[in-house]
Design a protein around this motif. Structure first.
Motif, PDB file in Angstrom:
ATOM      1  N   ALA A 183       0.840  -1.206   0.000  1.00  0.00           N
ATOM      2  CA  ALA A 183       0.000   0.000   0.000  1.00  0.00           C
ATOM      3  C   ALA A 183       0.875   1.256   0.000  1.00  0.00           C
ATOM      4  CB  ALA A 183      -0.937  -0.003   1.203  1.00  0.00           C
ATOM      5  N   ALA A 184       1.979   1.197   0.741  1.00  0.00           N
ATOM      6  CA  ALA A 184       2.875   2.356   0.778  1.00  0.00           C
ATOM      7  C   ALA A 184       3.466   2.613  -0.603  1.00  0.00           C
ATOM      8  CB  ALA A 184       3.985   2.134   1.799  1.00  0.00           C
ATOM      9  N   VAL A 185       3.845   1.539  -1.296  1.00  0.00           N
ATOM     10  CA  VAL A 185       4.418   1.691  -2.631  1.00  0.00           C
ATOM     11  C   VAL A 185       3.376   2.259  -3.597  1.00  0.00           C
ATOM     12  CG1 VAL A 185       5.342   0.448  -4.616  1.00  0.00           C
ATOM     13  CG2 VAL A 185       6.149  -0.103  -2.324  1.00  0.00           C
ATOM     14  N   ALA A 186       2.105   1.817  -3.440  1.00  0.00           N
ATOM     15  CA  ALA A 186       1.053   2.233  -4.370  1.00  0.00           C
ATOM     16  C   ALA A 186       0.443   3.584  -4.014  1.00  0.00           C
ATOM     17  CB  ALA A 186      -0.046   1.176  -4.434  1.00  0.00           C
ATOM     18  N   GLY A 187       0.901   4.199  -2.930  1.00  0.00           N
ATOM     19  CA  GLY A 187       0.403   5.527  -2.579  1.00  0.00           C
ATOM     20  C   GLY A 187      -0.788   5.516  -1.643  1.00  0.00           C
ATOM     21  N   GLY A 188      -1.205   4.337  -1.196  1.00  0.00           N
ATOM     22  CA  GLY A 188      -2.361   4.257  -0.310  1.00  0.00           C
ATOM     23  C   GLY A 188      -2.038   4.597   1.130  1.00  0.00           C
ATOM     24  N   GLY A 206       4.060  10.326  -0.726  1.00  0.00           N
ATOM     25  CA  GLY A 206       3.162  11.469  -0.611  1.00  0.00           C
ATOM     26  C   GLY A 206       2.379  11.760  -1.879  1.00  0.00           C
ATOM     27  N   ILE A 207       2.513  10.913  -2.874  1.00  0.00           N
ATOM     28  CA  ILE A 207       1.759  11.109  -4.114  1.00  0.00           C
ATOM     29  C   ILE A 207       0.493  10.277  -4.068  1.00  0.00           C
ATOM     30  CG2 ILE A 207       1.824  10.675  -6.603  1.00  0.00           C
ATOM     31  CD1 ILE A 207       4.640  11.519  -6.651  1.00  0.00           C
ATOM     32  N   ARG A 208      -0.597  10.830  -4.554  1.00  0.00           N
ATOM     33  CA  ARG A 208      -1.885  10.132  -4.477  1.00  0.00           C
ATOM     34  C   ARG A 208      -1.871   8.861  -5.323  1.00  0.00           C
ATOM     35  NH1 ARG A 208      -3.894  15.298  -5.046  1.00  0.00           N
ATOM     36  NH2 ARG A 208      -4.487  14.925  -7.211  1.00  0.00           N
ATOM     37  N   PRO A 209      -2.653   7.860  -4.885  1.00  0.00           N
ATOM     38  CA  PRO A 209      -2.657   6.568  -5.592  1.00  0.00           C
ATOM     39  C   PRO A 209      -2.956   6.695  -7.081  1.00  0.00           C
ATOM     40  CG  PRO A 209      -3.972   6.427  -3.587  1.00  0.00           C
ATOM     41  CD  PRO A 209      -3.514   7.844  -3.697  1.00  0.00           C
ATOM     42  N   GLU A 210      -3.896   7.584  -7.440  1.00  0.00           N
ATOM     43  CA  GLU A 210      -4.264   7.660  -8.856  1.00  0.00           C
ATOM     44  C   GLU A 210      -3.103   8.177  -9.702  1.00  0.00           C
ATOM     45  OE1 GLU A 210      -5.864   9.371  -6.354  1.00  0.00           O
ATOM     46  OE2 GLU A 210      -6.832  11.185  -7.138  1.00  0.00           O
TER      47      GLU A 210
END
Lengths: 249, 304
Positions: free
Chosen positions: A48-53, A70-74
């Protein structure tokens, strides 16, 4: 070979609970990396951390040339990274067709979203039969296939798969692994797979990380760890009694 | 029999207004888990935008004087802008906040809008004559049907059909439904969260603007608290229908409209003052029997 994904000294906290500490790993282009560890080890948090969640409290995560902390998942997804989360998270009220198309909307206006769609249905004939079904009515195995297909529709360079075998019959799990590895062969997909048990993954993975208590306990090439002894002790945190043979790892 | 049909037409027309309002509230709840009590005040803004800002008791029409094809989009635009502003200024900074926090923030937005309207237009209710022609009655057999009630019903059906088409057939509609079901997963697949939420606010603004026009035409008066009862009844409609289900919001809206109108018509006169108490007692009854509402949102069954 340059690393596609680099996780450097990442710490994640949920309030007072530290879920990950000092986690560092790297994944090269085209590799299959497996993260194994017991329930609650922090495997899902790591993905989840890698995917931005989840935003790490400390540490750096680089995907390609981009710092994704710190970048949003999308936005991370648009960089070419896709997560198939634990429990699949199918949109149950949407049809199978709609679930698949969601993944392709990133590439709106590109004709190849349609081509991707057709190609994936070739790989997953079961899904083609059920295109207009509400996805919530699929069996668990079909849902897992849909989750993988949906993620691949985003055209990822890196696919993160969280416990694909969870709650599925071994025969179905074999099918899913076959498809994942097939995707890797055909599309040059890089794979990071979380699993609780290592017996299947030892065959397929290039490298393995063992995660327990939020820390990386062991890292190595799958070929070097094939006897399972080192994995067992890292997984349980003590030398392995013979009785544990074949239980978890 | 004629009297009953007459009442039924009244009920359906009131139900339409509630259904449209409930749809706006339900749409945002689905995606943001926000119970937006400011929705009623979007309606108020749309209604006041029709007249010249002044504290006079008799309202002079401003935008309301323009031809329908200009007025309608203009009112929609104004309400959509207000809805989007409330998202950007208030709800977006609270994206990670819990549902109750969001609801309380919506009360704040509601009060700010009400007081803003009061500042510019004064606190006294105003009479306004938006479209007197709409009150002509049409005879259908022995039934006298005010044209406006037919218009309300038709507009409601058209808007519901348009929303359904949008949600089922367009890429953004599909993304909105996905986000309503599992927001985090949708963003993992590249669905732009803020865009989808902004769209939901915009659509709920359009629905509110439609109610502004219909309701003002019908009631012929404006007040800075006119949106409150609408939002309250629509919220009740959303709960009765089933939180998170748009079909439920519509069903709930019509149900509340019918109950309120029928109570008004058939309660003994000395009890009519307590109409709303009876209506809410009925709501409690519904929730006791069907706690998830008339049309629960989780119609899918999970399989492992």
């Amino acid at each position: 070979m340059g690393a596609l994904l680099t996780v450097d000294d990442v710490h994640v906290r949920y309030g007072d609970l530290v879920a990950l500490r000092e986690v560092s790993l790297s994944v090269a282009q085209g590799e299959v990396v497996c993260i194994i560890g017991p329930n609650g080890a922090g495997k899902s948090t790591l993905l989840a951390a890698v995917a931005g969640g989840v935003t790490p409290w400390r540490g750096a995560i680089r995907f390609g040339d981009v710092d994704v902390v710190g970048i949003r998942p999308e936005v991370v997804a648009r960089q070419g990274l896709s997560l198939v989360p634990e429990g699949r998270h199918i949109f149950g009220t949407l049809t199978v067709d709609e679930n698949l198309r969601i993944g392709g909307f990133i590439h709106k206006g590109r004709a190849d979203a349609k081509a991707d769609y057709e190609r994936l249905l070739e790989l997953f004939p079961r899904l083609r039969e059920r295109l207009n079904f509400p996805a919530g009515r699929l069996s668990g195995g079909e849902q897992q296939m849909l989750a993988v297909a949906r993620a691949v529709m985003t055209r990822p360079r890196l696919l993160l798969v969280d416990e694909p075998s969870l709650g599925l019959a071994p025969r179905i799990v074999d099918q899913i692994y076959e498809i994942l590895l097939d995707l890797r062969r055909r599309e040059g997909l890089t794979l990071v797979i979380n699993e609780q048990s290592s017996n299947r993954i030892l065959k397929h993975a290039d490298r393995i990380y063992v995660l327990r208590g939020g820390r990386i306990q062991l890292e190595g090439r799958a070929a070097d760890l094939a006897d399972g002894e080192a994995i067992r002790s890292a997984y349980f945190g003590f030398g392995s009694p013979a009785t544990l043979e074949g239980v978890a790892p | 029999m004629i009297a009953f049909l007459q009442n039924l037409i009244d009920a359906v027309s009131l139900g339409s207004i509630y259904a449209l309002t409930a749809l706006g509230i339900g749409l945002l709840f689905g995606i943001l888990r926000l119970i937006n009590f400011a929705h009623g005040d979007y309606i108020t803004i749309g209604a006041y935008a029709l007249i010249v800002p002044s504290a006079d008791v008799t309202a002079r029409l401003m935008i309301g004087e323009l031809p329908l094809v200009v007025m309608t989009p203009l009112i929609c635009l104004i309400v959509v802008v207000v809805a989007l502003l409330s998202d950007v200024l208030v709800f977006r900074p609270l994206r990670r906040a819990s549902s109750p926090t969001l609801m309380i923030a919506s009360f704040a937005v509601s009060y700010i809008i009400q007081n803003g309207v009061m500042m510019f237009y004064g606190a006294r209710p105003k009479a306004v004559d938006l479209w007197s022609g709409a009150n002509t009655q049409i005879l259908i057999g022995d039934l006298r049907v005010p044209m406006l009630q037919l218009i309300i019903l038709v507009v409601t059906l058209v808007l519901m059909a348009a929303l359904t088409l949008f949600l089922r057939k367009t890429p953004y509609g599909i993304q909105m439904r996905a986000a309503a079901e599992d927001f985090r997963m949708a963003t993992y697949l590249g669905v732009r969260g803020n865009l989808v939420i902004g769209l939901a606010f915009a659509i709920s603004g359009i629905l509110a603007a439609a109610v502004s026009l219909l309701y003002t035409t019908q009631s012929g008066s404006l007040s800075h608290t006119m949106g409150l009862p609408l939002a309250l009844f629509a919220f009740v409609a959303v709960v009765v229908g089933g939180m998170g289900s748009l079909v439920g919001a519509v069903v709930g809206g019509f149900a509340i409209g019918i109950i309120v109108t029928m109570l008004q018509a058939y309660l003994p006169p000395e009890l009519r003052a307590f109409r709303d108490a009876f209506a809410f007692a009925f709501v409690i009854l519904v929730l006791l029997v069907r706690p998830a509402g008339l049309v629960p949102s989780r119609t899918t069954f999970e399989r492992v």
